[in-house]
Design a protein around this motif. Structure first.
Motif, PDB file in Angstrom:
ATOM      1  N   UNK A  23       0.831  -1.198   0.000  1.00 42.42           N
ATOM      2  CA  UNK A  23       0.000   0.000   0.000  1.00 42.42           C
ATOM      3  C   UNK A  23       0.869   1.252   0.000  1.00 42.42           C
ATOM      4  N   UNK A  24       1.919   1.256   0.812  1.00 42.11           N
ATOM      5  CA  UNK A  24       2.813   2.412   0.883  1.00 42.11           C
ATOM      6  C   UNK A  24       3.486   2.654  -0.466  1.00 42.11           C
ATOM      7  N   UNK A  99      -7.081   8.642  -5.023  1.00 42.53           N
ATOM      8  CA  UNK A  99      -6.985   8.131  -3.655  1.00 42.53           C
ATOM      9  C   UNK A  99      -8.112   7.142  -3.390  1.00 42.53           C
ATOM     10  N   UNK A 100      -9.312   7.455  -3.885  1.00 41.91           N
ATOM     11  CA  UNK A 100     -10.446   6.553  -3.717  1.00 41.91           C
ATOM     12  C   UNK A 100     -10.213   5.215  -4.391  1.00 41.91           C
ATOM     13  N   UNK A 101      -9.581   5.234  -5.562  1.00 43.83           N
ATOM     14  CA  UNK A 101      -9.259   3.984  -6.252  1.00 43.83           C
ATOM     15  C   UNK A 101      -8.280   3.147  -5.433  1.00 43.83           C
ATOM     16  N   UNK A 102      -7.299   3.818  -4.858  1.00 47.06           N
ATOM     17  CA  UNK A 102      -6.260   3.113  -4.098  1.00 47.06           C
ATOM     18  C   UNK A 102      -6.792   2.555  -2.788  1.00 47.06           C
ATOM     19  N   UNK A 103      -7.646   3.299  -2.137  1.00 45.15           N
ATOM     20  CA  UNK A 103      -8.141   2.876  -0.819  1.00 45.15           C
ATOM     21  C   UNK A 103      -9.476   2.153  -0.896  1.00 45.15           C
ATOM     22  N   UNK A 104     -10.011   2.010  -2.098  1.00 48.75           N
ATOM     23  CA  UNK A 104     -11.300   1.358  -2.245  1.00 48.75           C
ATOM     24  C   UNK A 104     -12.425   2.157  -1.643  1.00 48.75           C
TER      25      UNK A 104
END
Length: 112
Positions: A23-24, A99-104
């Motif tokens: 994730x990082x 950011x929404x794509x990355x964090x779902x």
């Protein structure tokens, strides 16, 4: 206690650490990609154009010479402010979307 985990964690601590590292890395890559992007906004029929980057920093402002009127400085100021705000809004929207794509869709305060 299970080997490599904590009671109630429901999994292996090494697996959790690997997920956090992945994730990082994804976050750092996304930030770099966004920092390289440019977001442009024009107002007043193209009289003023502002360009911001994905770090939400203004990187350029272009003003057509014909809109510079010493007797109407306020209008030019309004055009500049509008163009800058619109370019920064585009950068913010793209950052939020990525950011929404990355964090779902999980909202992580303070990330951006």
């Amino acid at each position: 206690m299970a080997k490599g985990g904590f009671p109630g964690m429901g999994g292996n601590m090494n697996s959790l650490m690997k997920q956090a590292q992945k994730f990082q890395q994804q976050m750092e890559e996304m930030q770099k990609d966004l920092g390289d992007k440019r977001f442009e906004a024009s107002v007043g029929g193209g009289a003023v154009t502002a360009i911001a980057n994905g770090k939400r920093q203004l990187v350029d402002v272009k003003i057509k010479p014909e809109v510079i009127d010493p007797d109407d400085v306020e209008m030019l100021q309004d055009l500049i402010m509008s163009a800058c705000n619109e370019a920064l809004k585009k950068a913010e929207d793209e950052t939020s979307s990525e950011m929404g794509k990355l964090t779902g869709g999980f909202n992580m305060p303070g990330m951006f």
